[in-house]
Write a protein that holds these residues in place. Structure first.
Motif, mmCIF file in Angstrom:
data_model
loop_
_atom_site.group_PDB
_atom_site.id
_atom_site.type_symbol
_atom_site.label_atom_id
_atom_site.label_comp_id
_atom_site.label_asym_id
_atom_site.label_seq_id
_atom_site.Cartn_x
_atom_site.Cartn_y
_atom_site.Cartn_z
ATOM 1 N N HIS A 61 0.840 -1.197 0.000
ATOM 2 C CA HIS A 61 0.000 0.000 0.000
ATOM 3 C C HIS A 61 0.878 1.251 0.000
ATOM 4 C CE1 HIS A 61 -3.843 2.022 1.887
ATOM 5 N NE2 HIS A 61 -3.183 2.878 1.109
ATOM 6 N N HIS A 63 1.572 5.278 -2.075
ATOM 7 C CA HIS A 63 1.031 6.320 -2.974
ATOM 8 C C HIS A 63 2.169 7.218 -3.416
ATOM 9 C CE1 HIS A 63 -3.146 5.379 -1.882
ATOM 10 N NE2 HIS A 63 -2.786 5.399 -0.610
ATOM 11 N N LYS A 152 -9.742 -0.612 -5.105
ATOM 12 C CA LYS A 152 -9.998 0.118 -3.855
ATOM 13 C C LYS A 152 -11.157 1.092 -4.018
ATOM 14 C CE LYS A 152 -7.954 3.039 -0.212
ATOM 15 N NZ LYS A 152 -6.905 3.974 0.202
ATOM 16 N N HIS A 241 -5.337 0.175 5.978
ATOM 17 C CA HIS A 241 -4.855 1.116 7.011
ATOM 18 C C HIS A 241 -5.763 1.204 8.259
ATOM 19 C CE1 HIS A 241 -7.601 3.802 4.941
ATOM 20 N NE2 HIS A 241 -6.744 4.204 4.013
ATOM 21 N N ASP A 318 0.750 2.650 3.576
ATOM 22 C CA ASP A 318 -0.041 3.794 3.137
ATOM 23 C C ASP A 318 0.875 5.000 2.946
ATOM 24 O OD1 ASP A 318 -2.265 5.205 2.399
ATOM 25 O OD2 ASP A 318 -2.964 5.608 4.439
HETATM 26 ZN ZN ZN Z 1 -3.764 4.774 1.001
#
Ligand code: ZN
Ligand code: URP
Ligand code: ZN
Length: 465
Positions: A61, A63, A152, A241, A318
């Motif tokens: 996970h 970004h 997601k 998360h 995350d």
């Molecule tokens: Zn995320």
């Protein structure tokens, strides 16, 4: 083909701890040799005496370079995958984002163009579905053909990524038909928006209000709802998360009912806490969603127990880094304008090694499971990734368990101007990292190639009950 031998180390997988030399030919592991076996001739021998040899870790996970409000997360695929490598991570799964009005396959292609040729380690994608409509439902099949087997959706962020219950159910129906897994950001966005508007109206604009307007109960409520939608539709559901004990309980109860419900937490929810937001605007460094929680309420205890005991399966990051100066400061007068997210990709695996070695939170084998093997199985990459076995990719992290390291913005490699773990001392130092047989970190130095990382077409979830 270059043959390499890692000699004298202790190999740790999710199920075994063994003294074995690891023989590598080209990109693959071709042998695990016991101490009584004569060493074969190789081009390069790496001495791992007194070292632990782990599978390269998987961060499921991240970004890299995503927009959040007026800011874009600071790590590109180039800087973020290099930082990940320094921390023993050899695979990431990142997210193409379909925004409202966008083409779904278009967002996949754009993210692929950013990542391909710019990643130091292998990468896959989960697809964010931000606009559920007839066209995107049709395009889901095109993304699936590209080897994306997880999608997601959000019950948070109304007006941006948010989907209604009906929209979530519609995509779950599609996923149930082909075995894909649905990732859910579970917070009740509508109720949270009410609290945010009320906080701003009464002049409560500080970073602490970010956390106080996102109560744990609203994370638990959303998790409960999406798990029931998953039960109705038959889709596997993976809650990302997780910060709240209520969500751990929801997943545990669903799993006992036989539901394919899974959970991920992140180091920030295990090691950082609500108080960190309560230091004036400096607290913006700790703004993420869901928010950090009050450990006095038992959230961290439940998360650690969930990871150790199996109710939670995966530790990811995350990772979504924003500079304090110039990015987090966008919300100096209004917490709702602070970009959400923390820089973690480099430190996840070292923190988990420390949690096992120094804190005894779980065995080294369970640590390997939650940080490498279970993410590989969850997202259809096993046994190519996530273990040390004959035939697997030679993705390895060699750790000196006797060494200490101190985390700091001065020394980290993430492209961000602060560390949320500043000054934390860890037991265990990542010395050498290998990706598909190539050494990419040696004695703490990055020696890899920026274009080394390959796109991973993934199979279906291998953890279904
Ligand atoms: Zn995320
Ligand atoms: O604060 C967070 N989590 N930022 C990244 C976006 C998301 O919701 O995963
Ligand atoms: Zn999220």
């Amino acid at each position: 083909m270059t043959r390499k031998l890692i000699t004298g180390g202790t190999v740790v997988t999710a199920t075994e701890t063994m003294r074995a030399d690891v023989l590598i030919d080209g990109e693959k592991i071709v042998g695990l040799l016991g101490a009584d076996v004569e060493s074969p001739e190789v081009d390069l021998a790496i001495d791992a005496t007194d070292r632990l040899v782990f599978p390269g870790s998987i961060d499921a996970h991240t970004h890299m370079e995503i927009p959040f409000g007026a800011a874009t997360s600071k790590d590109t695929f180039e800087t973020g995958t290099r930082a990940a490598a320094w921390g023993g991570t050899t695979t990431i799964i990142d997210f193409p984002i379909q925004m409202k009005g966008d083409s779904l396959i278009g967002s996949f292609e754009q993210t692929m163009a950013k990542a391909a040729g710019n990643s130091a380690i292998d990468f896959g994608f989960h697809q964010i579905v931000g606009d559920v409509n007839e066209q995107s439902l049709a395009e889901l099949n095109l993304v699936l053909e590209e080897g994306v087997t997880s999608y997601k959706l959000f019950t948070a962020y109304p007006g941006v990524y948010y989907s209604t219950d009906g929209e979530v159910a519609r995509v779950m129906q599609w996923a149930a038909g082909n075995g894909s897994t649905i990732l859910m950001h579970a917070e009740n966005g509508s109720a949270i928006d009410l609290l945010r508007e009320q906080a701003i109206a009464r002049g409560d604009t500080s970073p602490l209000a970010h956390a106080l307007t996102r109560p744990a109960e609203m994370e638990g409520e959303a998790a409960h709802r999406v798990i029931l939608l998953a039960e109705m539709t038959g889709a596997p559901v993976y809650i990302v998360h997780i910060s709240a004990k209520q969500v751990v309980a929801e997943i545990a109860a669903a799993r006992r009912r036989g539901t394919n419900a899974f959970g991920e937490t992140c180091p920030q929810y295990l090691y950082l806490e609500l108080d960190m937001l309560d230091q004036g605007f400096e607290g913006a460094k700790y703004v993420c969603s869901p928010p950090l929680r009050d450990p006095g309420e038992g959230h961290q205890k439940a998360l650690w127990q969930g990871l150790a005991g199996g109710d939670l399966q995966v530790i990811a990051t995350d990772h979504c880094p924003f500079d304090f100066e110039g990015q987090k400061t966008l919300g100096r007068n209004d917490f709702t304008q602070i970009p959400n997210g923390l820089p973690v990709v480099e430190h996840r695996f070292p923190l988990m090694v420390h949690a096992a070695l120094e804190e005894g939170r779980f065995s080294l084998n369970r640590m390997v499971d939650v940080s490498s093997t279970a993410p590989a199985k969850m997202f259809g990459l096993y046994p190519q990734k996530g273990t040390i076995a004959v035939g697997s990719d030679a993705d390895l992290a060699i750790v000196d368990p006797g060494a200490k390291v101190v985390l700091s913005a001065e020394s980290h490699h993430m492209n961000v101007d602060y560390s949320c773990f500043e000054g934390k001392e860890l037991t265990g130092r990542i010395e050498t990292v290998m990706s598909r047989g190539s050494i990419i970190v040696s004695d703490g130095k990055f020696v890899g190639k920026q274009s080394h990382g390959r796109y991973l077409r993934r199979g279906l979830n291998q953890l279904l009950q």
